[in-house]
Design a protein around this motif. Sequence first.
Motif, PDB file in Angstrom:
ATOM      1  N   GLU A   1       0.845  -1.194   0.000  1.00  0.00           N
ATOM      2  CA  GLU A   1       0.000   0.000   0.000  1.00  0.00           C
ATOM      3  C   GLU A   1       0.883   1.246   0.000  1.00  0.00           C
ATOM      4  N   ASP A   2       0.300   2.330  -0.451  1.00  0.00           N
ATOM      5  CA  ASP A   2       1.031   3.595  -0.409  1.00  0.00           C
ATOM      6  C   ASP A   2       1.360   3.968   1.028  1.00  0.00           C
ATOM      7  N   TYR A   3       2.575   4.408   1.234  1.00  0.00           N
ATOM      8  CA  TYR A   3       2.982   4.906   2.534  1.00  0.00           C
ATOM      9  C   TYR A   3       2.536   6.358   2.612  1.00  0.00           C
ATOM     10  N   PRO A   4       1.993   6.803   3.745  1.00  0.00           N
ATOM     11  CA  PRO A   4       1.466   8.171   3.828  1.00  0.00           C
ATOM     12  C   PRO A   4       2.544   9.243   3.614  1.00  0.00           C
ATOM     13  N   ILE A   5       2.129  10.339   3.015  1.00  0.00           N
ATOM     14  CA  ILE A   5       3.028  11.475   2.796  1.00  0.00           C
ATOM     15  C   ILE A   5       3.415  12.102   4.138  1.00  0.00           C
ATOM     16  N   HIS A   6       2.435  12.240   5.022  1.00  0.00           N
ATOM     17  CA  HIS A   6       2.688  12.832   6.340  1.00  0.00           C
ATOM     18  C   HIS A   6       3.033  11.728   7.332  1.00  0.00           C
ATOM     19  N   GLU A   7       3.969  12.026   8.215  1.00  0.00           N
ATOM     20  CA  GLU A   7       4.426  11.034   9.184  1.00  0.00           C
ATOM     21  C   GLU A   7       3.288  10.595  10.101  1.00  0.00           C
TER      22      GLU A   7
END
Length: 139
Positions: free
Chosen positions: A112-118
């Motif tokens: 899955e895409d890893y989030p842009i924001h931590e």
Amino acid sequence: MIKSQLILDVFDLIFDDFEHEEKLRNQIPFLSENEIEHTGIGLFINFKKENGIEDFKIPIENAEKKDVNGKAIERINGVEMKNNKLKILANIDVQITDGIIDYIEIWNKIGEDYPIHEPTKYELEQVWVNSKNRKIIRR
């Protein structure tokens, strides 16, 4: 100075029982987040190093491993991050280059895409053999 709680938590767990644990922990105050590269399914977090970090440089035991610039490297792994809501099940590695902490790599194993924001909510767990099985849970 590192501002990310996630990075500080990773360092807290990943250096446990490492041969040069004390020297690596002593490097942390000399680091700050520099360049962050989002790869889609993961993240590379590179660090800026301040003067004085060289005093805590560790020897690289296996000098056969080198980066593209010919510098000795060692990778420390064994921490996994989970966040079901964000669909994260990620391996986390720390790259040591020439005896100094260089970057962290996070790779989401479920594709899955890893989030842009931590993420601020996560579970980190030691997953190497003979680990203390310590966890850090941020909810």
